[in-house]
Motif scaffolding. Sequence first.
Motif, PDB file in Angstrom:
ATOM      1  N   GLY A   1       0.854  -1.400   0.080  1.00  0.00           N
ATOM      2  CA  GLY A   1      -0.063   0.005  -0.036  1.00  0.00           C
ATOM      3  C   GLY A   1       0.874   1.311   0.002  1.00  0.00           C
ATOM      4  N   LEU A   2       0.249   2.360  -0.043  1.00  0.00           N
ATOM      5  CA  LEU A   2       0.976   3.726  -0.133  1.00  0.00           C
ATOM      6  C   LEU A   2       0.950   4.287   1.178  1.00  0.00           C
ATOM      7  N   ILE A   3       2.176   4.542   2.099  1.00  0.00           N
ATOM      8  CA  ILE A   3       1.979   5.439   3.206  1.00  0.00           C
ATOM      9  C   ILE A   3       1.954   6.809   2.825  1.00  0.00           C
ATOM     10  N   VAL A   4       1.017   7.703   3.083  1.00  0.00           N
ATOM     11  CA  VAL A   4       1.057   8.932   2.748  1.00  0.00           C
ATOM     12  C   VAL A   4       1.385   9.729   3.925  1.00  0.00           C
ATOM     13  N   PRO A   5       2.506  10.469   3.963  1.00  0.00           N
ATOM     14  CA  PRO A   5       3.011  11.414   5.191  1.00  0.00           C
ATOM     15  C   PRO A   5       2.018  12.429   5.539  1.00  0.00           C
ATOM     16  N   ARG A   6       1.765  12.276   7.038  1.00  0.00           N
ATOM     17  CA  ARG A   6       0.862  12.997   7.574  1.00  0.00           C
ATOM     18  C   ARG A   6       1.618  14.347   7.813  1.00  0.00           C
ATOM     19  N   LEU A   7       0.748  15.599   7.803  1.00  0.00           N
ATOM     20  CA  LEU A   7       1.350  16.836   8.159  1.00  0.00           C
ATOM     21  C   LEU A   7       1.561  16.858   9.760  1.00  0.00           C
ATOM     22  N   THR A   8       2.489  17.550  10.037  1.00  0.00           N
ATOM     23  CA  THR A   8       2.636  17.889  11.279  1.00  0.00           C
ATOM     24  C   THR A   8       2.014  18.990  11.792  1.00  0.00           C
ATOM     25  N   PRO A   9       1.093  18.818  12.841  1.00  0.00           N
ATOM     26  CA  PRO A   9       0.051  19.900  13.252  1.00  0.00           C
ATOM     27  C   PRO A   9       0.904  21.029  13.794  1.00  0.00           C
ATOM     28  N   PRO A  10       0.645  22.287  13.393  1.00  0.00           N
ATOM     29  CA  PRO A  10       1.235  23.497  13.759  1.00  0.00           C
ATOM     30  C   PRO A  10       0.554  23.794  15.053  1.00  0.00           C
ATOM     31  N   PHE A  11       1.386  24.959  15.972  1.00  0.00           N
ATOM     32  CA  PHE A  11       0.920  25.249  17.056  1.00  0.00           C
ATOM     33  C   PHE A  11       0.793  24.400  18.384  1.00  0.00           C
ATOM     34  N   GLY A  12       1.583  23.164  18.316  1.00  0.00           N
ATOM     35  CA  GLY A  12       1.562  22.008  19.255  1.00  0.00           C
ATOM     36  C   GLY A  12      -0.016  21.642  19.187  1.00  0.00           C
ATOM     37  N   LEU A  13      -0.780  21.599  18.304  1.00  0.00           N
ATOM     38  CA  LEU A  13      -2.194  21.001  18.451  1.00  0.00           C
ATOM     39  C   LEU A  13      -2.008  19.529  18.293  1.00  0.00           C
ATOM     40  N   SER A  14      -2.982  18.935  18.912  1.00  0.00           N
ATOM     41  CA  SER A  14      -3.023  17.388  18.666  1.00  0.00           C
ATOM     42  C   SER A  14      -3.401  16.994  17.342  1.00  0.00           C
ATOM     43  N   GLU A  15      -2.964  15.988  16.880  1.00  0.00           N
ATOM     44  CA  GLU A  15      -3.370  15.145  15.598  1.00  0.00           C
ATOM     45  C   GLU A  15      -4.681  15.396  15.307  1.00  0.00           C
ATOM     46  N   THR A  16      -5.651  14.815  16.148  1.00  0.00           N
ATOM     47  CA  THR A  16      -7.077  14.783  15.956  1.00  0.00           C
ATOM     48  C   THR A  16      -7.713  16.289  15.988  1.00  0.00           C
ATOM     49  N   LEU A  17      -7.160  17.177  16.994  1.00  0.00           N
ATOM     50  CA  LEU A  17      -7.613  18.485  16.817  1.00  0.00           C
ATOM     51  C   LEU A  17      -7.473  19.177  15.428  1.00  0.00           C
ATOM     52  N   PHE A  18      -5.961  18.886  14.978  1.00  0.00           N
ATOM     53  CA  PHE A  18      -5.523  19.649  13.944  1.00  0.00           C
ATOM     54  C   PHE A  18      -6.365  19.171  12.640  1.00  0.00           C
ATOM     55  N   ASN A  19      -6.611  17.717  12.620  1.00  0.00           N
ATOM     56  CA  ASN A  19      -7.373  17.165  11.447  1.00  0.00           C
ATOM     57  C   ASN A  19      -8.626  17.771  11.207  1.00  0.00           C
ATOM     58  N   TYR A  20      -9.368  18.030  12.578  1.00  0.00           N
ATOM     59  CA  TYR A  20     -10.511  18.648  12.683  1.00  0.00           C
ATOM     60  C   TYR A  20     -10.629  19.999  12.013  1.00  0.00           C
ATOM     61  N   TYR A  21      -9.694  20.738  12.316  1.00  0.00           N
ATOM     62  CA  TYR A  21      -9.922  22.245  11.888  1.00  0.00           C
ATOM     63  C   TYR A  21      -9.585  22.317  10.451  1.00  0.00           C
TER      64      TYR A  21
END
Lengths: 293, 326, 398
Positions: B150-170
């Motif tokens: 499969g293809l691993i897609v690099p995730r973005l690093t959340p800015p401002f120290g947000l958590s992964e889920t929070l960042f994804n949400y916004y």
Amino acid sequence: MTNFLQYAVGGFATGSIYALVALGLALIYRSTRILNFAHGDITTAGAFVAFALLGIGLPFALAFGAALLSGALIAILFYFCVLVPAQRREATQLSQIILTLGLGLILQSLVAYFGGKEPQPFPFPLSDIEIYDVGGVVISQLSLGILGAALLASLLFYLLVQKTRLGLAMRATSENLPAAQTMGIPTRRILAFSWGMAALLGVIAGLFLAPLLLLDPFFMLEPFLKGFAAAILGGLNSLPGAIVGGLILGVAEALAGGYISIAFKNTLAFLIIIAVLLVRPEGLLGKEFVERV
Amino acid sequence: MDLVKSYRQELQLIRKPWTRVWVAFLLLMLLALPLVTPEYVAHTAALIFIYMIGVLGQNLLIGYTGQISFGQAGFLAIGAFTFGHLSRMGVPWPLGLLCAGIVSGIFGVLVGFPSLRLKGPYLAIVTLGFGIAVYQVFVNYEWLSGGRMGLIVPRLTPPFGLSETLFNYYFNFLFAILFTLLTYNIISSYMGRAFIAIRDNDIAAEAMGVSLTRYKLISFAVSSFYMGIMGGLYGLFLGYLEPNMFTFAESITIFVAVIIGGLAAVEGSIMGAAFVILVPQVFSSYKEMVPAIFGVTIILILIFEPMGLYGRWFKMRLYFRNWPYR
Amino acid sequence: MRKIIFLIILLLVSIFLPAVTFAADKVPGVTDSEVVIGITVPMSGPAALWGGMGLGNLAWAQHINDQGGIHGRKIKVVLKDDGYNPARALANLKGMKNDVFAYGCVIGSAIANASKDFLLDSKIPVVHVHANPRMWVGVAPEKMRHIFIAYPDYVDEAEAITQFAVNDVGVKKIALFGQNDGWGKSAKEGIERGMKKLTGKAEFVGFVPYEITERALGSHAMKLKETGADAVIIYGAPTQAALILKEMAKVGYRPKIFTANPLGDPLMYKIAGKLWEGAYPAVSANVAIPGVEPAGDKVADILVKYQKKLAGIKFLGVTGATTMMLIAEGLRRAGPNLTRESFTEAMMGLKDFRPEGMGGPITFGPKRHHGLNAIRMAHAEDGKHVPVTDYIIFEPLF
């Protein structure tokens, strides 16, 4: 050459499966303009009823009869309890399609819950291993049976639709609903009958397919999609078209798999359909809107 | 229900001052939601935002232009894998996302060509065939699908120290808003009017000078663009792609969302996306019965409200507006 | 109308209510009388069969509870359906995060890959991920100290099957019939690797793939026949394996059959009938073979007693139940003072553990999280799968 014939005959056997499925879909589409996405699941439910009854030792005739009836019953109930109220509130064609999808999901769930999810061998009077060898080309007893059933079913339906009063009423209802109502045809009962008949055809297909493909809640998934494609290839509102479409699709698929690429078998089958539709937009034997813009 | 007094008013996004207050309130609620709820609510909401974009696009095609398509999964896969490969090559994500939409849109035009000749179920089968073809191509060419792992897609690093889920949400919230506004703009522009004209009566539309060829193709292109963007966001969200994620079932899910939400209704698309994600998720402890619950809710909604969830919403609004009069 | 609004509000409240969690410094999912294990498996949709593994877990937990639980705690299993959809599975896992002590039994490569980062970051113990174990290669051991897997690698397995077929059975030409995805393609790589080591003793003559939902396999059988192979290795689901055997028999092609480990299931005799006789299925080294080894039968009987639905899929149930056996052993060793850390330490201390006396020895350690990478070959004789090799144990991958 023997190989070529064997691919063709194998394709023919598969094609008759698609044809049986396509028949039921075409019947519904003809009379109601609905693509019945629950067709495969009604079929599966019917096959499971037969399987359960065979399991408690009923003879084939009885079990199969009960399966056909239960399939028809599900469809008729669906028509009266779901489609009629929805139509009364002026449901669009698309939302009626989604309603059939809803029925499909429910049946799928119930079958998985009560019938179990593991594949099961399905007992059947015709054998799948018994083969007839004609000059090096083999066809199994069951495949011959399926082909016979498909042809017989379409012949009977052709006679029913074209030669009886009931058939005349069915045709009238599908051609022009308000006019049929005006003429005193009980259209609602006629449509319910069409749904029942289509489900019956589906269950017949299911009973022949279950021994061939093994029975589990999802065994109609692939045949349904291909049958759907076959019905459209043949012209959705034509019953002979469904048979022709099914056979062509089966043979084309087998030959494409054998001589071009087995990995792209399904894609090639669909490419053929798309090519045919671009030349004849209403399908091979269909007679629908002919319009140029 | 509204009396529109001028063309300017017709073009306005929000006509009543009170509606502005409500919308602002709703947006604030949505902004605050992930801060006060546990992680999985934000996760599910982010998924709804992603689906919203695709459903909006399909509603433009199915609801506004009146063309049936069952090939959504194909466009989704094209968008997702385009984005995945580009971001692995180090292309910055905004550009990658744009490319995902554009590539998907180009394929949309290709699939759109048969729509010039075919209608209804005949068009449906062509698009279905396209979806299956795309799936098989990805399965069989490993250089396209990223190999057998499969293809691993690099995730973005959340800015401002947000958590992964929070960042994804916004992050996805932003896109959902963006595409909702875009859709509103499309349907009140000439393009949108042309779509509606084609749906209602294509021959009349042609006679009035709407180029059928051009606008049918544009409709396919735009809706596939949306699907492509959704694919890119989906890839980014899951961080992993494989062809099995884009089967016929995915097309059906999006199709159901469009109809359940309500044809030709932007708010409907939002509700439809929420419906197809929430129902299986909320009832996931019912195991085998999940599809049955899904099916029953679909049937109930469509029997009682053939216009979909939007129809109910519309009537509710009307009720409150006229209250206490009936 | 009011009623509807009320209903909507009720629905919203019911969705968000479980959200109100009580912050406390106690261990999530553990009380003095209970420990909660969260499992997400496909129980609906075409992959629903694998959900039987989840039921196996549930049944074994019920068995343990009837024995009095572990250190006074009953095991509560929260079983959720993900329909084999990675986004839903991930949401299920995240949803259970604060309520469960550990996760058990994650199934499917797409699901495992999509949840990988979450599983690594959340630090919640995970016992057994049923997916291609190669996905964990390269993860630093300290990052995955809470993850425990005992699942054979596909490539290693296919290589071992190839060597067995050539060296022990003496076949010369091998074809592969496999699912058109990572599983089938891993098998292809394994066979190629095996052939290289066998240096010309045999050859690999072709890969015939099928789509997961495909059931009309006539052309596939013809294609296999055309390769002229005297052995076919099958990497597919039981249904397709049975169907391809039938189709091959119809066109008069009877090669020797070798198969991947899920087909070590005695179910194969039921659905393929006589055609299965003489096949060489690989069997996962995690389980004993029911019908031949009493340990397997004992477990299967217990499972069916608690979950009637497992009657038709005993083998799958037993395979699933091994996860719960591992978890139970970890809980036992962690002692009455249970924390996620003490459980992780206890799991890492497992050495040559054989759940209920079944299968090969499982060993975990600070640097070893692939507890067992092994299969064995069996032979289908007179309606039974008789083991014909000892456990073939490969190097653990991580």
